[in-house]
Scaffold this active site. Structure first.
Site, PDB file in Angstrom:
ATOM      1  N   SER A  32      -4.819   2.373   6.406  1.00  0.00           N
ATOM      2  CA  SER A  32      -4.461   3.641   5.462  1.00  0.00           C
ATOM      3  C   SER A  32      -2.792   4.120   5.780  1.00  0.00           C
ATOM      4  CB  SER A  32      -5.047   4.962   5.824  1.00  0.00           C
ATOM      5  OG  SER A  32      -4.624   5.901   4.865  1.00  0.00           O
ATOM      6  N   LYS A  56       3.741   7.991  -2.051  1.00  0.00           N
ATOM      7  CA  LYS A  56       2.618   7.612  -1.504  1.00  0.00           C
ATOM      8  C   LYS A  56       1.358   7.989  -2.727  1.00  0.00           C
ATOM      9  CE  LYS A  56      -0.878   7.335   1.917  1.00  0.00           C
ATOM     10  NZ  LYS A  56      -2.176   7.232   0.977  1.00  0.00           N
ATOM     11  N   ARG A  77     -10.177  -1.232  -1.336  1.00  0.00           N
ATOM     12  CA  ARG A  77      -9.897  -1.270   0.065  1.00  0.00           C
ATOM     13  C   ARG A  77     -11.390  -1.369   0.875  1.00  0.00           C
ATOM     14  NH1 ARG A  77      -9.906   2.668   4.046  1.00  0.00           N
ATOM     15  NH2 ARG A  77      -8.409   2.357   5.664  1.00  0.00           N
ATOM     16  N   GLU A 112      -1.770   0.623  -6.257  1.00  0.00           N
ATOM     17  CA  GLU A 112      -2.417   1.664  -6.575  1.00  0.00           C
ATOM     18  C   GLU A 112      -2.900   1.544  -8.067  1.00  0.00           C
ATOM     19  OE1 GLU A 112      -3.860   5.183  -4.092  1.00  0.00           O
ATOM     20  OE2 GLU A 112      -3.149   3.027  -3.727  1.00  0.00           O
TER      21      GLU A 112
END
Length: 205
Positions: A32, A56, A77, A112
Site C-alpha cells: 500500500s 493518491k 490487490r 486505480e
C-alpha cells in the site's frame, strides 16, 4: 457503539460478488502506498531532490498485464497484496484500459479504478452504494456483468512494473504509459532544490 446491523447501508455492495474468482500470485507484492496531507512530511521526503507529486486516488487498485501488445489479465490487490483475484472479465470494459498497445514485450501496469462523483450520483439513484469506491469494487468483482456501469469507471494508471525497459525515473515510466494509450494520474514534476514555498504553492493549486 461498535454495533453494525446486518441491514446497514455500509454492508450493501449492490452486486452479487463472486466467490469463485481465481486467485493469481502477483509478480511483485502490491504494498500500500503511503499518503499524507502534511506539507512538512512532503518537504522532508523530497529533501532537495527531484520528485513527482501525484494524487493518491481513492478507488480500487488494479493490475493489468500485457503480452505481445495485447491486454491479457487484470487482478485486484487481494489479500496482503500477494494474491489477487482475476477480474479480467469485467475490467476489459473499463474506460482507459487499452486492448492493444504498441509495446510488444511483457509488462504490467498498476492503476486505480475510479468513478466520478457525477457518474456515481447518476448510477446510484436507488441508494444501493455507500461510496463511489464501493460501487467500483462491487462492479468489477460481480458475477452479473453490468456493462453500463463498468463503461463509466475509469482506469487511471500510476505505476509501471515488470518490464524490460531501462527507465530509471518515474517521469519516464509515466511518459511510457501515456505513449501506450493509458490515462495517467495527474502529476507535477518538482525539480531539485525547488524552494518549499514553490512546492507548497504547487500542492495548493
Amino acid at each position: 457503539t461498535g454495533i453494525i446491523f446486518s441491514n446497514s447501508p455500509s454492508k450493501k455492495v449492490g452486486f452479487a460478488n463472486s466467490t469463485n474468482l481465481v486467485k493469481v500470485k502477483h509478480t511483485k507484492p502490491m504494498l500500500s502506498a503511503k499518503k499524507t496531507k502534511d506539507l512538512l512530511e512532503i518537504k522532508d521526503f523530497i529533501n532537495g531532490h527531484e520528485a513527482i507529486l501525484s494524487w493518491k486516488l481513492d478507488g480500487l487498485t488494479i493490475v493489468l498485464r500485457y503480452e505481445n501488445g495485447k491486454f491479457v489479465k487484470a487482478l485486484t490487490r487481494g489479500e496482503k497484496g500477494l494474491f489477487g483475484e482475476d477480474i479480467t472479465h469485467t475490467v476489459k470494459y473499463l474506460r482507459g484500459v487499452p486492448k492493444t498497445v504498441k509495446y510488444k514485450n511483457y509488462f504490467e501496469v498498476r492503476g486505480e479504478g475510479v468513478i466520478s462523483y457525477a457518474e456515481f450520483a447518476l448510477l446510484n439513484r436507488n441508494g444501493s452504494h455507500t461510496t463511489p469506491r464501493n460501487m467500483v469494487s462491487g462492479a468489477v468483482r460481480a458475477t452479473n456483468i453490468d456493462r453500463y456501469k463498468l463503461e463509466r469507471i475509469d482506469f487511471i494508471a500510476f505505476e509501471l512494473i515488470n518490464n524490460n525497459t531501462s527507465f530509471s525515473i518515474k517521469e519516464e515510466q509515466l511518459d511510457f504509459l501515456t505513449e501506450q494509450g493509458f490515462n495517467v494520474v495527474e502529476n507535477e514534476l518538482i525539480e531539485a532544490e525547488t524552494p518549499f514555498n514553490k512546492i507548497k504553492e504547487t500542492i495548493e493549486q
